[in-house]
Write a protein that holds these residues in place. Structure first.
Motif, mmCIF file in Angstrom:
data_model
loop_
_atom_site.group_PDB
_atom_site.id
_atom_site.type_symbol
_atom_site.label_atom_id
_atom_site.label_comp_id
_atom_site.label_asym_id
_atom_site.label_seq_id
_atom_site.Cartn_x
_atom_site.Cartn_y
_atom_site.Cartn_z
ATOM 1 N N ASP A 252 0.861 -1.193 0.000
ATOM 2 C CA ASP A 252 0.000 0.000 0.000
ATOM 3 C C ASP A 252 0.892 1.235 0.000
ATOM 4 O O ASP A 252 1.832 1.323 0.804
ATOM 5 C CB ASP A 252 -0.840 0.037 1.285
ATOM 6 C CG ASP A 252 -2.236 -0.503 1.068
ATOM 7 O OD1 ASP A 252 -2.789 -0.308 -0.019
ATOM 8 O OD2 ASP A 252 -2.774 -1.105 2.008
ATOM 9 N N SER A 253 0.614 2.217 -0.857
ATOM 10 C CA SER A 253 1.408 3.435 -0.816
ATOM 11 C C SER A 253 0.512 4.659 -0.914
ATOM 12 O O SER A 253 -0.537 4.644 -1.559
ATOM 13 C CB SER A 253 2.441 3.450 -1.961
ATOM 14 O OG SER A 253 1.799 3.539 -3.217
ATOM 15 N N ALA B 116 -5.757 2.428 5.561
ATOM 16 C CA ALA B 116 -5.210 1.700 4.401
ATOM 17 C C ALA B 116 -5.984 0.396 4.232
ATOM 18 O O ALA B 116 -5.700 -0.608 4.885
ATOM 19 C CB ALA B 116 -3.725 1.429 4.608
ATOM 20 N N SER B 117 -6.971 0.415 3.345
ATOM 21 C CA SER B 117 -7.850 -0.755 3.161
ATOM 22 C C SER B 117 -7.575 -1.533 1.886
ATOM 23 O O SER B 117 -7.973 -2.697 1.768
ATOM 24 C CB SER B 117 -9.315 -0.309 3.167
ATOM 25 O OG SER B 117 -9.562 0.632 2.138
ATOM 26 N N ASN B 118 -6.901 -0.923 0.910
ATOM 27 C CA ASN B 118 -6.681 -1.627 -0.360
ATOM 28 C C ASN B 118 -5.790 -2.846 -0.203
ATOM 29 O O ASN B 118 -6.028 -3.887 -0.828
ATOM 30 C CB ASN B 118 -6.063 -0.686 -1.391
ATOM 31 C CG ASN B 118 -7.079 0.255 -2.006
ATOM 32 O OD1 ASN B 118 -8.261 0.208 -1.668
ATOM 33 N ND2 ASN B 118 -6.625 1.108 -2.905
ATOM 34 N N ARG C 129 2.326 -8.452 3.489
ATOM 35 C CA ARG C 129 1.908 -7.085 3.225
ATOM 36 C C ARG C 129 2.927 -6.106 3.785
ATOM 37 O O ARG C 129 3.458 -6.297 4.879
ATOM 38 C CB ARG C 129 0.530 -6.820 3.818
ATOM 39 C CG ARG C 129 -0.604 -7.510 3.059
ATOM 40 C CD ARG C 129 -1.971 -7.206 3.640
ATOM 41 N NE ARG C 129 -2.062 -5.800 4.016
ATOM 42 C CZ ARG C 129 -2.467 -5.379 5.208
ATOM 43 N NH1 ARG C 129 -2.825 -6.240 6.134
ATOM 44 N NH2 ARG C 129 -2.536 -4.086 5.463
ATOM 45 N N ILE C 130 3.167 -5.035 3.015
ATOM 46 C CA ILE C 130 4.060 -3.963 3.438
ATOM 47 C C ILE C 130 3.307 -2.649 3.311
ATOM 48 O O ILE C 130 2.699 -2.375 2.285
ATOM 49 C CB ILE C 130 5.334 -3.926 2.569
ATOM 50 C CG1 ILE C 130 6.135 -5.231 2.699
ATOM 51 C CG2 ILE C 130 6.211 -2.738 2.944
ATOM 52 C CD1 ILE C 130 7.340 -5.311 1.774
ATOM 53 N N GLY C 131 3.378 -1.849 4.347
ATOM 54 C CA GLY C 131 2.751 -0.532 4.248
ATOM 55 C C GLY C 131 1.788 -0.267 5.394
ATOM 56 O O GLY C 131 1.647 -1.086 6.305
ATOM 57 N N PRO C 132 1.175 0.910 5.331
ATOM 58 C CA PRO C 132 1.236 1.866 4.217
ATOM 59 C C PRO C 132 2.597 2.560 4.106
ATOM 60 O O PRO C 132 3.211 2.901 5.112
ATOM 61 C CB PRO C 132 0.127 2.856 4.536
ATOM 62 C CG PRO C 132 -0.079 2.757 6.012
ATOM 63 C CD PRO C 132 0.232 1.354 6.395
ATOM 64 N N ASP D 290 12.829 1.166 -0.213
ATOM 65 C CA ASP D 290 12.983 0.222 0.903
ATOM 66 C C ASP D 290 11.944 -0.888 0.823
ATOM 67 O O ASP D 290 12.248 -2.059 1.087
ATOM 68 C CB ASP D 290 12.876 0.971 2.231
ATOM 69 C CG ASP D 290 13.031 0.043 3.419
ATOM 70 O OD1 ASP D 290 14.126 -0.531 3.586
ATOM 71 O OD2 ASP D 290 12.041 -0.133 4.178
ATOM 72 N N ALA D 291 10.705 -0.542 0.460
ATOM 73 C CA ALA D 291 9.651 -1.554 0.334
ATOM 74 C C ALA D 291 9.999 -2.562 -0.754
ATOM 75 O O ALA D 291 9.833 -3.782 -0.578
ATOM 76 C CB ALA D 291 8.314 -0.880 0.030
ATOM 77 N N PHE D 292 10.513 -2.076 -1.896
ATOM 78 C CA PHE D 292 10.887 -2.992 -2.968
ATOM 79 C C PHE D 292 12.078 -3.850 -2.560
ATOM 80 O O PHE D 292 12.173 -5.024 -2.961
ATOM 81 C CB PHE D 292 11.195 -2.216 -4.247
ATOM 82 C CG PHE D 292 9.974 -1.636 -4.909
ATOM 83 C CD1 PHE D 292 8.848 -2.418 -5.121
ATOM 84 C CD2 PHE D 292 9.933 -0.315 -5.303
ATOM 85 C CE1 PHE D 292 7.717 -1.896 -5.722
ATOM 86 C CE2 PHE D 292 8.804 0.217 -5.907
ATOM 87 C CZ PHE D 292 7.690 -0.566 -6.120
#
Length: 408
Positions: free
Chosen positions: A191-192, A210-212, A229-232, A242-244
């Protein structure tokens, strides 16, 4: 970012049609490695090879009813009862002239017996059974012949078939202990967006939960998958990078938000900075126009829009088919079915649309709210009505194509 020449070029490239975009995406689907898996642990997986029978079923003629096994040549009887054949305990010899054995459903029919007289058509007096009703017509009516279900070496299921409860039972009955399938897909959902907050926290007026990410993960869970899952993740290049980096080992990364070409849509530069090769397109659908695809080695990255309805629709039309293709599904794309409109539908606009709707088994009703930022219509919907670009209005009772939403 909007001044980047590549971004400007992408923004002015005519959008692809849905079939073109899906074909282009599925051609990039990375096939995950295969594994041998116990048959009873294969629910939801897809066969990698054609499945043939290792045995014949039934292996011998079986009775389909409770009654008496006998020789039709001895009609009209009576017969002398000389034993019993029960499921798992067959009668141990052939029948002689004028003999019968009690037989239960699923029991082996003795050699030389070619008829089962059901109990309702028979009367027993001591050790003798009499025909008091109708003999079966044809005489073998109540007998399941050897190989009725399948014979050894027969093709039972084709490669790419999804294994549900019935397919698992068939494979076990056919003599298989393990099956070759593709291992579960490793998926990371990111999620971003600066407006996103962790669900359950106190929100400022400019923030939303962050619901998506949870929504996309729940959709993906219908397939054999390991989800992280990472985020938001905030709208910063370093945060996205960093997330990637955290998702480097995944087969597939799915992002929500930042896939468009605005000044704050940073997915494209973040992917380029991560060493990914980007193939960006727009799709002529509503909701869900912006879509981004990138490859980093064997890894595929699918960037979905941030609006909830757009994320949902593109997840249904792109993420799930991509996952199925990577897992070896023979038919990765969803299919439409026909439904009748409960109310009139207006003419289509410039893009193909997917309208949130509820189908009652016969009539489909469009939700009154179709804004791509609204979650309520998604929660109420069990179908997406397809309205083609520039299609004419359809009256109440008219037939329309619909996608039925069922991830379980």
């Amino acid at each position: 970012m909007a001044t980047d020449p590549a971004v400007l070029k992408a923004a002015h490239t005519p959008p692809l049609s849905l079939p073109e975009a899906q074909a282009r995406l599925l051609a990039l689907a990375p096939l995950v490695p295969t594994e041998q898996r116990p048959v009873d642990d294969c629910r939801g997986y897809y066969l990698c090879h054609d499945l043939t029978a290792l045995r014949t079923q039934p292996a011998a003629p079986l009775s389909a009813m409770d009654g008496f096994a006998l020789r039709s040549g001895d009609l009209p009887g009576p017969w002398c009862i000389v034993g019993e054949s029960a499921a798992g305990r067959p009668f141990d010899r052939s029948l002689g002239t004028g003999e019968a054995v009690r037989i239960s459903t699923g029991a082996v029919v003795p050699p030389d017996a070619d008829m089962v007289l059901i109990k309702e058509d028979a009367t027993v007096e001591g050790v003798r059974v009499h025909l008091t009703g109708m003999a079966p017509d044809p005489t073998e009516r109540h007998i399941r012949p050897r190989g009725m279900d399948f014979a050894q070496d027969k093709l039972l299921l084709s490669a790419g078939t999804r294994l549900g409860p019935a397919q698992i039972a068939l494979a076990i009955a056919a003599g298989h202990e393990t099956l070759t399938v593709r291992r579960a897909l490793d998926l990371v959902v990111i999620d971003s967006g600066d407006e996103l907050a962790v669900p359950g926290t106190s929100l400022l007026p400019h923030q939303i939960p962050a619901s998506n990410g949870p929504m996309l993960a729940a959709m993906a869970a219908s397939q054999p998958v390991r989800i992280r899952r990472i985020g938001p993740v905030p709208d910063r290049l370093d945060a996205l990078a960093d997330a990637f980096a955290q998702a480097a080992g995944a087969d597939l990364i799915v992002t929500s938000g930042g896939a468009s070409v605005g000044d704050h849509d940073l997915l494209r530069p973040a992917l380029e900075a991560a060493g990914a090769t980007i193939d960006f397109w727009r799709v002529g659908i509503k909701p869900g126009k912006p879509l981004m695809v990138a490859r980093r080695g064997a890894q595929l990255i699918l960037g979905l829009p941030g609006n909830p309805a757009a994320s949902f629709v593109t997840g249904f039309l792109f993420m799930l088919p991509l996952m199925r293709a990577s897992l070896g599904a023979a038919e990765p794309l969803p299919r439409t079915t026909a439904a009748l409109l409960a109310e009139p539908m207006t003419a289509g606009g410039s893009r193909q649309e997917f309208l949130r709707a509820h189908w009652d088994g016969r009539l489909v009703t469009l939700d009154s709210l179709q804004d791509s930022g609204a979650l309520g219509p998604l929660a109420r919907a069990n179908a997406l009505v397809v309205r083609d670009a520039r299609s004419p209005a359809v009256p109440a009772g008219g037939e329309v194509p619909v996608y039925l939403l069922d991830f379980g």
